[in-house]
Design a protein around this motif. Sequence first.
Motif, mmCIF file in Angstrom:
data_model
loop_
_atom_site.group_PDB
_atom_site.id
_atom_site.type_symbol
_atom_site.label_atom_id
_atom_site.label_comp_id
_atom_site.label_asym_id
_atom_site.label_seq_id
_atom_site.Cartn_x
_atom_site.Cartn_y
_atom_site.Cartn_z
ATOM 1 N N ALA A 1 0.829 -1.204 0.000
ATOM 2 C CA ALA A 1 0.000 0.000 0.000
ATOM 3 C C ALA A 1 0.867 1.259 0.000
ATOM 4 N N ILE A 2 1.890 1.279 0.850
ATOM 5 C CA ILE A 2 2.783 2.442 0.926
ATOM 6 C C ILE A 2 3.489 2.666 -0.409
ATOM 7 N N LEU A 3 3.984 1.590 -1.013
ATOM 8 C CA LEU A 3 4.655 1.697 -2.305
ATOM 9 C C LEU A 3 3.680 2.170 -3.390
ATOM 10 N N ALA A 4 2.434 1.702 -3.302
ATOM 11 C CA ALA A 4 1.426 2.124 -4.282
ATOM 12 C C ALA A 4 1.143 3.618 -4.161
ATOM 13 N N PHE A 5 1.045 4.109 -2.931
ATOM 14 C CA PHE A 5 0.841 5.553 -2.726
ATOM 15 C C PHE A 5 2.021 6.346 -3.287
ATOM 16 N N TRP A 6 3.225 5.826 -3.050
ATOM 17 C CA TRP A 6 4.422 6.513 -3.548
ATOM 18 C C TRP A 6 4.453 6.527 -5.066
ATOM 19 N N ARG A 7 4.150 5.354 -5.671
ATOM 20 C CA ARG A 7 4.123 5.269 -7.132
ATOM 21 C C ARG A 7 3.031 6.155 -7.713
ATOM 22 N N ALA A 8 1.897 6.228 -7.029
ATOM 23 C CA ALA A 8 0.797 7.069 -7.499
ATOM 24 C C ALA A 8 1.206 8.534 -7.514
ATOM 25 N N LYS A 9 1.971 8.935 -6.500
ATOM 26 C CA LYS A 9 2.438 10.327 -6.431
ATOM 27 C C LYS A 9 3.454 10.618 -7.532
ATOM 28 N N VAL A 10 4.352 9.669 -7.766
ATOM 29 C CA VAL A 10 5.387 9.846 -8.789
ATOM 30 C C VAL A 10 4.790 9.872 -10.186
ATOM 31 N N LEU A 11 3.862 8.936 -10.437
ATOM 32 C CA LEU A 11 3.291 8.799 -11.772
ATOM 33 C C LEU A 11 2.042 9.651 -11.983
ATOM 34 N N GLY A 12 1.465 10.161 -10.882
ATOM 35 C CA GLY A 12 0.250 10.959 -11.002
ATOM 36 C C GLY A 12 -0.964 10.156 -11.423
ATOM 37 N N LEU A 13 -1.082 8.933 -10.910
ATOM 38 C CA LEU A 13 -2.177 8.034 -11.293
ATOM 39 C C LEU A 13 -3.197 7.906 -10.160
ATOM 40 N N ASP A 14 -4.422 8.374 -10.415
ATOM 41 C CA ASP A 14 -5.467 8.300 -9.398
ATOM 42 C C ASP A 14 -5.857 6.856 -9.101
ATOM 43 N N TRP A 15 -5.902 6.010 -10.132
ATOM 44 C CA TRP A 15 -6.319 4.626 -9.917
ATOM 45 C C TRP A 15 -5.341 3.899 -8.995
ATOM 46 N N LEU A 16 -4.050 4.239 -9.099
ATOM 47 C CA LEU A 16 -3.046 3.588 -8.261
ATOM 48 C C LEU A 16 -3.191 4.025 -6.804
ATOM 49 N N ARG A 17 -3.627 5.251 -6.602
ATOM 50 C CA ARG A 17 -3.899 5.730 -5.251
ATOM 51 C C ARG A 17 -5.076 4.953 -4.641
ATOM 52 N N LEU A 18 -6.095 4.700 -5.459
ATOM 53 C CA LEU A 18 -7.243 3.915 -4.995
ATOM 54 C C LEU A 18 -6.821 2.472 -4.689
ATOM 55 N N PHE A 19 -5.952 1.929 -5.531
ATOM 56 C CA PHE A 19 -5.438 0.584 -5.288
ATOM 57 C C PHE A 19 -4.701 0.535 -3.957
ATOM 58 N N GLY A 20 -3.861 1.543 -3.708
ATOM 59 C CA GLY A 20 -3.132 1.600 -2.447
ATOM 60 C C GLY A 20 -4.067 1.650 -1.251
ATOM 61 N N LEU A 21 -5.140 2.421 -1.369
ATOM 62 C CA LEU A 21 -6.109 2.513 -0.284
ATOM 63 C C LEU A 21 -6.798 1.170 -0.063
ATOM 64 N N GLY A 22 -7.137 0.497 -1.155
ATOM 65 C CA GLY A 22 -7.770 -0.813 -1.035
ATOM 66 C C GLY A 22 -6.874 -1.817 -0.341
ATOM 67 N N VAL A 23 -5.600 -1.860 -0.716
ATOM 68 C CA VAL A 23 -4.656 -2.790 -0.095
ATOM 69 C C VAL A 23 -4.416 -2.412 1.362
#
Length: 219
Positions: A33-55
């Motif tokens: 989840a933490i890595l997904a949030f970080w990747r979402a911030k780097v890549l600017g992907l909203d769906w990845l932020r949602l994935f991180g929240l789900g995990v």
Amino acid sequence: MPAAGGIGALALLDPATLLQLGLIVGIAELVVAILAFWRAKVLGLDWLRLFGLGVLLLSLAQLLCKVIARGIFHLPFTYPVGVPFKTAGLILVLYSMLRAIDHPKTKLLTLLGLGAGVYFFVGSMIAFMYRLRFEWWSFHVPHLLFLVAGPLIIGYYIFKAYLETRDRSALFFAVGLWIYAVASLVVIVGVQLTHINVALSYTLIARAIAMIIILLGTV
């Protein structure tokens, strides 16, 4: 030899084993989840932020149920503690996957997933809070629909997208969801056997691996 069935089968689970498994899997999912949030911030992907929240919610389900409630406080009946987090977490993960590939049926599939999730939540709470046996209507059907059919179906649509686009990420997403579905099926079958400890161990570890594989699709 088949177990007596029902809630009594959960008595076969060793609290120490549950604590260790819950801690390992919960921490693994927390890292994802933490890595997904970080990747979402780097890549600017909203769906990845949602994935991180789900995990993250799936991680909380493990830590609150198996580590805190069962392992630390030794509460005899802890399954309902994790149900709300698992329900919301998996819904977010499935929705984020559809958003990731921008599937045209995202809205319809999400509504179906929500319906299956509500059925899973209500059925699980009724079955476990009232100490019912694992009846087909309150346990097997909602578990099969939400934890098995949902990831399988959405994984299928994502795999179709991979065949059309050859996008490596889509392949990782589909494989991750299919592993999650198979792992869920294993524990559903394991509930009927005396070897529920083994089934649950494989299931928890496989589910964490599934989330890791999905995250690898973003690299």
